[in-house]
Write an enzyme that holds these catalytic residues in place. Sequence first.
Site, PDB file in Angstrom:
ATOM      1  N   SER A  17       0.862  -1.180   0.000  1.00 46.61           N
ATOM      2  CA  SER A  17       0.000   0.000   0.000  1.00 46.61           C
ATOM      3  C   SER A  17       0.899   1.230   0.000  1.00 46.61           C
ATOM      4  O   SER A  17       1.873   1.267  -0.756  1.00 46.61           O
ATOM      5  CB  SER A  17      -0.930  -0.076   1.212  1.00 46.61           C
ATOM      6  OG  SER A  17      -1.901   0.938   1.167  1.00 46.61           O
ATOM      7  N   HIS A  44      -2.980  -1.478  -3.042  1.00 47.19           N
ATOM      8  CA  HIS A  44      -4.093  -0.553  -2.816  1.00 47.19           C
ATOM      9  C   HIS A  44      -3.991   0.607  -3.799  1.00 47.19           C
ATOM     10  O   HIS A  44      -2.914   1.089  -4.093  1.00 47.19           O
ATOM     11  CB  HIS A  44      -4.050  -0.013  -1.379  1.00 47.19           C
ATOM     12  CG  HIS A  44      -4.388  -1.067  -0.364  1.00 47.19           C
ATOM     13  ND1 HIS A  44      -4.137  -0.919   0.974  1.00 47.19           N
ATOM     14  CD2 HIS A  44      -4.959  -2.281  -0.503  1.00 47.19           C
ATOM     15  CE1 HIS A  44      -4.552  -2.003   1.619  1.00 47.19           C
ATOM     16  NE2 HIS A  44      -5.044  -2.852   0.742  1.00 47.19           N
ATOM     17  N   ASP A 137      -3.980  -4.789   6.006  1.00 53.07           N
ATOM     18  CA  ASP A 137      -4.394  -5.704   4.945  1.00 53.07           C
ATOM     19  C   ASP A 137      -3.177  -6.525   4.521  1.00 53.07           C
ATOM     20  O   ASP A 137      -2.055  -6.019   4.466  1.00 53.07           O
ATOM     21  CB  ASP A 137      -4.940  -4.889   3.755  1.00 53.07           C
ATOM     22  CG  ASP A 137      -5.668  -5.759   2.749  1.00 53.07           C
ATOM     23  OD1 ASP A 137      -6.038  -6.899   3.083  1.00 53.07           O
ATOM     24  OD2 ASP A 137      -5.872  -5.277   1.617  1.00 53.07           O
TER      25      ASP A 137
END
Lengths: 195, 283
Positions: A17, A44, A137
């Site tokens: 991310s 992401h 995540d």
Amino acid sequence: MVKAGRMRYKLIIIGGSAGSFQVVTKILSKLPANFNIPIVLALHRLKHVRHGFVEALSIKSVLPVVEPLDKEGLKPGKVYLAPANYHLYVELAGKFALSTEEPVNHSRPAIDLSFMTGAYSYKEKTIGIILSGANKDGAMGLKKVKDWGGLTIVQDPAEAQMPTMPKAALDMAGQVDHILKVDEIIKFLNSLTKS
Amino acid sequence: MKRALNEEIEIGISGIRKLTETLKNHYGFDIGVYSSTSLKRRVVKVMDLNNLKNLDALIQLLETSESFFPLFQKQLTVEGTEFFRDPALWRYLRDEIAPVLDRNHMKIKIWIPGCSTGEEVVSTAITLKNAGIYDKSVILATDLNKEIIKQSREVIYSNNKLEISENNYKRFLEDESADLSGYLIKKDKGFQFKDDLYSNIIYDVFTGTENLKIKGINVVLCRNYFIYFTTQYQEKLFGIFTANLSTNGYFAIGNKENITFCKDADKYALVNDNEKVYKKISA
């Protein structure tokens, strides 16, 4: 230097991310042209910006980077980026499947889901790599890679621009196979195709 | 009891096989047409929603309670994501497709095969209003059973859907000040749309075998529907859509969906590459 058994691995999934873009770009610029394992990028990204990401990654990448279509088959030597606003699953037949199910960890694509499905489908032939990011995540996903017998790598949190994601992965997965700096990840990946 | 969304899918191949048998024998419903990962995740979701501790409990419930089956199908169906998903598609519908249809047809017929929680249906109605052709249009909204159709019309949307949707709407209209307030009714825990938006929407059951109530469809809006099915079933569905779509009609799929492998694909020309809109050019 980390060594990996040759020809064992059939799938590499990289999750990241915030702070991972430069890392991914660097990795893709340093892979050999004959690299023969499919790479899935679960990164992401802004949900409403569909264009530009593949193009940005392609600039320095040695290998072709694409966003897979639904049910497209995974091919060696290709890099697959999870498309905006879809979850990307890796299914048993060596095919991708897309989903618009609700976001997981506030994310769609969710890193966890690509990792979990990839690990389930490729078992011990999977390599999971978690890079920089500002949330958790991917932690559960990396644990699944480990549970199914795959190889687990986490970017050294000391080096990561955003250490939250690598740290969360280390907390959740427990003992991972390697904690590596970007240059070491690159060396490792290169060792996979060397004879 | 509720599992985290990222927890392991515990259902193995043998479990799915057993569930498939039960559904086929008791209800003639074939889940073999569904894409495997999504199917497994939805089955786990159904188990959670009904506090069933394992797959056997779900299978037993399906075997003993016929009234549970429509609910099962509803819970198995993936909810819509947001209103005006992919704003450029709606702009294309308003600016390019609507004027052509307006010129050539007295009545404009649009079919949304998997209406689920109704987001595409509402987005279509508002877009047609924007284009000034809603009064001469009819939207056919279909899904697997009456339970789902009822939900599609009566669902109360959660407030967190509003911000995403209004951002899409602003992009669609290319107007930062645009909002959906003129179409909305605020509810205690969310929002609904005003009744007049539904005036030209017809709901019906479509499971893949029925004859449509409306003949000569002009537009099939089928975005992010194929992704939940196997390629074999995608091809079958595409054949049905093609048979119901009139020549010069439009067919839209999700931007990462693919129909080029289907036999019927050569009846179409791709008219919008980014939004994957096809035009049927031969019968």
